[in-house]
Write an enzyme that holds these catalytic residues in place. Structure first.
Site, PDB file in Angstrom:
ATOM      1  N   GLU A 155     -10.573  -0.890  -5.701  1.00 45.24           N
ATOM      2  CA  GLU A 155     -11.130   0.051  -4.725  1.00 45.24           C
ATOM      3  C   GLU A 155     -10.186   1.230  -4.500  1.00 45.24           C
ATOM      4  OE1 GLU A 155     -13.300  -0.379  -0.404  1.00 45.24           O
ATOM      5  OE2 GLU A 155     -11.290  -1.218  -0.595  1.00 45.24           O
TER       6      GLU A 155
ATOM      7  N   ARG B 255       0.832  -1.213   0.000  1.00 42.45           N
ATOM      8  CA  ARG B 255       0.000   0.000   0.000  1.00 42.45           C
ATOM      9  C   ARG B 255       0.864   1.260   0.000  1.00 42.45           C
ATOM     10  NH1 ARG B 255      -4.033  -1.761   4.961  1.00 42.45           N
ATOM     11  NH2 ARG B 255      -4.445  -3.876   4.198  1.00 42.45           N
TER      12      ARG B 255
END
Length: 454
Positions: free
Chosen positions: A138, A71
């Site tokens: 997402e 991430r």
């Protein structure tokens, strides 16, 4: 890396629907598609997890939850951890494993996959996702920045996500519609509906302008039936109001993301209740929870049973379940009004990305409990006497005086006594009030009192 054309051909040859097709089919059939959260570090373990969930619970979509190193684009750290012990990763490092392994996961199950992560700059992850044939992704430049990152300028994350969305536009031109789910859940608990939906409207407008053709708007369960149903039913109305024709828009409901009850029966009651709310609100998809939420990351068996329980809310035997239409309509009108107050001054600006950055600096766009220093985080939410989430303080949000007066009145009125719930504000500190509101379901089930005492 394969070309976009090669990736589109690969998806066409997979022999299974895309995420956008699954969502559209669910909406047209009047049922709620079911999807778990799941992600582990090892490749074989991830493949086994996906297969077990599909074989035993048959979810409509499956998830690759990405690890925190990926991430934050710490790909070397992800590789070192993967080589040392995959179990130390809190998700699947797709960039490290690579697109060939991504395709292997894709081919191991019949359901389409979605990437869930939390990255303010997901361009490398998105490229590998597309090459893997994954058709749902997402995130957004606001919703995957403010809740997660302390020091990433919003202008940078908006630019990075515009790059992602432009590739989605190119893929749509080539015949592959990628579902782009917006993380309206934000900081997950005590998020006023108009904040969640306003952020999603801004991200949806930016995505549509970049070429995205399927947008899922995620909303977090507040715990108040009328408010949650009204928020979900507002999503298609907001899409018609602010987005161009030709863009698919789906409502997605996240089951309660706050403090979960410890008792299994209580947790399962909450799971089933959330699934019913998703059905009543017309959601296209539900992101499920498990009875182990209070204890950490759930195991496979708990995930399977959570999926099965949530799916039962689709039963035709429950067609008799309804909600007060007049109360929903009233709440929905106010939600739409508050969203318009927040977003329309921004949408009038020629450069929406610059307008968003400036609004966050001023606090005219804001979220509660922001992790980022690039938001004021002056919004203070509070539950009213019925449990709906209101604004104790709207900070600098440009809500009308009428909307602010309504919030104040609802917080002051104690439905149990017919009197004022704020007669002596010194009796309880703000922190204690917030703790009580966060412990809403624990208090309801008798596992704690409002102060958090078991």
């Amino acid at each position: 890396m394969p070309s976009l054309e090669d990736s589109v051909d690969y998806v066409a040859g997979l022999g299974k629907p895309t995420a956008a097709q699954v969502l559209q089919d669910a909406r047209e059939s009047g049922r709620v598609a079911i999807q778990p959260r799941c992600g582990v570090g090892g490749h074989e373990e991830m493949k086994a997890l996906l297969r077990d969930l599909e074989n035993e619970a048959a979810p409509d979509l499956l998830t690759l939850t990405i690890d925190s190193h990926t991430r934050l684009k710490r790909f070397e750290q992800a590789l070192r951890t993967l080589n040392r012990d995959p179990a130390d990763l809190n998700g699947y490092p797709l960039v490290t494993h690579g697109w060939r392994r991504g395709r292997e996961l894709n081919e191991s199950v019949a359901a389409p996959l979605e990437i869930r992560h939390g990255s303010p700059d997901a361009r490398a992850l998105f490229d590998v996702s597309v090459a893997s044939g994954i058709t749902s992704f997402e995130g957004g430049g606001i919703s995957y920045n403010l809740p997660y990152s302390k020091a990433v300028p919003v202008a940078e994350s908006l630019a990075a996500w515009e790059d992602v969305d432009r590739v989605c536009g190119r893929l749509a031109e080539l015949g592959l519609v990628v579902d782009r789910e917006l993380f309206g859940t934000l900081t997950a608990v005590l998020v006023p509906p108009s904040i969640s939906l306003a952020i999603s409207v801004v991200e949806a407008v930016l995505a549509a302008r970049a070429g995205v053709r399927c947008i899922s708007v995620a909303y977090p369960q507040s715990g108040h039936l009328v408010q949650d149903v009204a928020a979900l039913r507002s999503i298609p109305l907001l899409a018609r109001r602010y987005l161009p024709p030709g863009v698919q828009v789906h409502a997605v409901f996240h089951e309660f993301m706050g403090v979960f009850p410890k008792g299994r029966a209580h947790a399962e009651d909450l799971i089933f209740y959330g699934a019913l709310v998703a059905r009543l609100g017309g959601a296209s998809k539900l992101i499920t929870k498990t009875y182990q939420e209070a204890y950490g990351i759930p195991d496979t068996r708990a995930n399977i049973e959570g999926l099965r329980l949530a799916a039962r809310a689709n039963s035709p035997l429950l067609d008799f379940v309804a909600v007060d239409a007049d109360r929903v309509a009233e709440e929905q009108e106010w939600i739409l009004t508050e969203v318009a107050d927040i977003v329309e001054p921004l949408l009038e600006q020629r450069d929406l990305r610059a307008a968003v950055t400036a609004a966050l600096e001023r606090g005219t766009l804001d979220i509660p409990f922001s992790a980022s220093r690039y938001a004021k985080s002056e919004v203070i939410p509070k539950r009213d006497a019925e449990g709906a989430i209101r604004y104790l303080s709207a900070g600098s949000l440009p809500l009308s005086g009428r909307a602010l007066r309504r919030n104040d009145a609802l917080l002051r009125h104690d439905a149990r006594t017919g009197g004022s719930g704020a007669a002596d504000p010194g009796l309880r500190s703000l922190l204690a009030d917030l703790t009580g509101d966060i412990n809403y379901f624990l208090t309801l089930f008798g596992e704690t009192d409002r102060e958090g005492t078991s």
